[in-house]
Scaffold this motif. Structure first.
Motif, PDB file in Angstrom:
ATOM      1  N   GLY A  87       0.973  -1.197  -0.098  1.00 58.92           N
ATOM      2  CA  GLY A  87      -0.071   0.012   0.045  1.00 58.92           C
ATOM      3  C   GLY A  87       0.878   1.184   0.186  1.00 58.92           C
ATOM      4  N   PHE A  88       0.185   2.324  -0.078  1.00 56.31           N
ATOM      5  CA  PHE A  88       0.810   3.654  -0.089  1.00 56.31           C
ATOM      6  C   PHE A  88       1.818   3.927   1.050  1.00 56.31           C
ATOM      7  N   LYS A  89       1.172   4.064   2.176  1.00 54.58           N
ATOM      8  CA  LYS A  89       1.821   4.252   3.538  1.00 54.58           C
ATOM      9  C   LYS A  89       2.997   3.125   3.691  1.00 54.58           C
TER      10      LYS A  89
ATOM     11  N   ASN B 248       1.729   1.518  -9.059  1.00 50.97           N
ATOM     12  CA  ASN B 248       2.068   1.533  -7.570  1.00 50.97           C
ATOM     13  C   ASN B 248       3.218   1.735  -7.219  1.00 50.97           C
ATOM     14  N   HIS B 249       3.460   2.275  -5.948  1.00 48.87           N
ATOM     15  CA  HIS B 249       4.816   2.965  -5.487  1.00 48.87           C
ATOM     16  C   HIS B 249       5.536   1.703  -5.274  1.00 48.87           C
TER      17      HIS B 249
ATOM     18  N   ASP C 186       0.539   7.480  -4.185  1.00 48.73           N
ATOM     19  CA  ASP C 186      -0.592   6.966  -3.945  1.00 48.73           C
ATOM     20  C   ASP C 186      -1.448   6.955  -5.250  1.00 48.73           C
ATOM     21  N   TRP C 187      -2.215   5.946  -5.494  1.00 47.33           N
ATOM     22  CA  TRP C 187      -3.110   5.818  -6.589  1.00 47.33           C
ATOM     23  C   TRP C 187      -4.596   5.393  -6.158  1.00 47.33           C
ATOM     24  N   ALA C 188      -4.762   5.031  -4.678  1.00 49.71           N
ATOM     25  CA  ALA C 188      -5.946   4.854  -4.429  1.00 49.71           C
ATOM     26  C   ALA C 188      -7.288   5.767  -4.850  1.00 49.71           C
TER      27      ALA C 188
ATOM     28  N   ARG D 207      -9.383   9.640  -2.862  1.00 51.12           N
ATOM     29  CA  ARG D 207      -8.495  10.276  -2.126  1.00 51.12           C
ATOM     30  C   ARG D 207      -8.278  11.717  -3.015  1.00 51.12           C
TER      31      ARG D 207
ATOM     32  N   THR E 114      -4.624  12.019  -5.266  1.00 49.81           N
ATOM     33  CA  THR E 114      -5.014  11.228  -5.973  1.00 49.81           C
ATOM     34  C   THR E 114      -5.810  11.430  -7.226  1.00 49.81           C
TER      35      THR E 114
ATOM     36  N   VAL F  23       3.527  11.917   4.294  1.00 51.55           N
ATOM     37  CA  VAL F  23       3.328  10.462   4.604  1.00 51.55           C
ATOM     38  C   VAL F  23       4.649  10.242   5.711  1.00 51.55           C
TER      39      VAL F  23
ATOM     40  N   THR G 240       4.745  16.889  -2.681  1.00 57.07           N
ATOM     41  CA  THR G 240       3.699  15.710  -3.113  1.00 57.07           C
ATOM     42  C   THR G 240       3.564  16.139  -4.685  1.00 57.07           C
TER      43      THR G 240
END
Length: 365
Positions: free
Chosen positions: A21-23, A50-51, A201-203, A206, A209, A235, A329
């Motif tokens: 996930g992002f975090k 994704n990261h 972050d691509w969720a 949000r 994003t 983050v 960001t």
């Protein structure tokens, strides 16, 4: 990097749930730079791009569901982690309305099974990550303190409140600090953070994003809740808090096995429309429109954390103000979309650590 947090993470085996996930991806990147041996346990990355894949890290990455206790036990038995950072979750408010069963199964029962795997494997330290939304939100102007009651209006927020109560129950029942080094050797802490932003972050659903995806497609971003106020932070800010708590637990500092808030100073609490105007300063292609939906699902309008406990007892504080947070960001995404998918994660972490050192923040010394 390896000297940060008193060098505690060098050569430690660190298991991170939700590392795709992002975090989680930012956390494993930072841990890797500090010389930790990383074991990631998570579902496949939730988005494309994704990261975690962009980082291309040399870590042990296990695809697994936290609801699968057998696989968790197998993973913990094989790798024997010194510390566990539990981030895996269903993290989206709007999705929790659509799929409440999966949200509760993942965020509550999944957390329960992670704690059981930790208990069986006799893990030394557990850092349980929940959310500022775990509090019973009265939408007052004061920040919530760690001893305020848990609650949650929507299924996501409620599930995070349940996860926090669960951690407290395990602390009382199995990891009681009064019995530390007598009947058990485990310390557990819970960490709650406000809205986090940053590159990678691509969720769905949000704000940042949505803005970055829209600008990459030359579209206007639709803003549904312009006056909702949140404590925005990069983050890396809460991650520095989680890592600092993890350090204290590994050092067997019993008094840190509690709940902790990590959020920005008051100037970081900004409403959604002001955020959009701010990020537009750093990428002039950004355009937006206000689109209020009278049938919109309930989301909190005002939510703040009181971080006095972390400031006083941990000597923790945020490093970047809101202007720097938005600038870092936006520039991360701008570089990705306009410079052949180049990412600035390494540069941002180095800049953050250097600024923390200049500000004499304890974990960076």
């Amino acid at each position: 990097m390896q000297n940060l947090f008193s060098g505690i993470y060098k050569d430690k085996t660190v298991l991170v749930t939700g590392h795709t996930g992002f975090k989680g991806s930012w956390l494993v990147y930072w841990l890797k730079q500090m010389g930790a041996n990383i074991v990631g346990y998570s579902l496949e990355a939730p988005t494309s791009p994704n990261h975690i894949e962009l980082l291309d890290l040399d870590i042990i990455s296990i695809v697994g569901d936290i609801r699968d206790l057998d696989k968790l036990n197998e993973t913990f038995t094989k790798h024997q982690p010194d510390i566990v950072f539990h981030l895996a979750a269903q993290p989206l408010v709007r999705l929790s309305y659509e799929n409440p069963i999966e949200t509760y199964e993942t965020n509550v029962m999944g957390t329960l099974k992670v704690f059981e795997a930790c208990r069986t494997a006799k893990v030394k330290a557990i850092v349980n990550i929940t959310s500022d939304k775990a509090y019973e939100n009265k939408e007052w102007i004061w920040g919530y303190r760690e001893n305020d009651p848990m609650g949650g209006y929507d299924p996501y927020s409620s599930s995070k409140g349940c996860a926090d109560l669960l951690a407290n129950s395990y602390r009382n029942s199995y990891f009681n600090t009064n019995d530390y080094k007598k009947t058990h050797n485990t310390l557990i802490a819970s960490c709650r953070a406000g809205n986090v932003i940053g590159g990678g972050d691509w969720a769905q659903d949000r704000l940042i994003t949505d803005i970055m995806l829209s600008v990459s497609q030359d579209k206007k971003v639709s803003i549904r809740n312009p006056y909702a106020t949140r404590p925005w932070q990069h983050v890396l800010e809460p991650l520095s808090g989680y890592l600092h708590i993890g350090q204290k637990l590994l050092e067997e500092k019993v008094e840190f096995g509690e709940a902790w808030n990590f959020g920005p100073s008051d100037e970081g609490s900004i409403n959604v429309e002001e955020v959009v105007k701010n990020v537009k300063l750093h990428w002039d292609k950004i355009d937006y429109e206000i689109n209020r939906d009278p049938h919109q699902l309930h989301e909190a309008n005002l939510l703040k954390l009181d971080c006095s406990k972390a400031h006083i007892l941990l000597k923790w504080k945020d490093v970047w103000n809101s202007d720097t947070t938005f600038e870092k960001t936006v520039k991360w995404y701008k570089s990705y979309y306009e410079d052949n998918k180049k990412i600035s994660t390494k540069k941002d972490l180095e800049s953050y650590v250097n600024d923390a050192k200049l500000n004499n923040i304890k974990w960076a010394q």
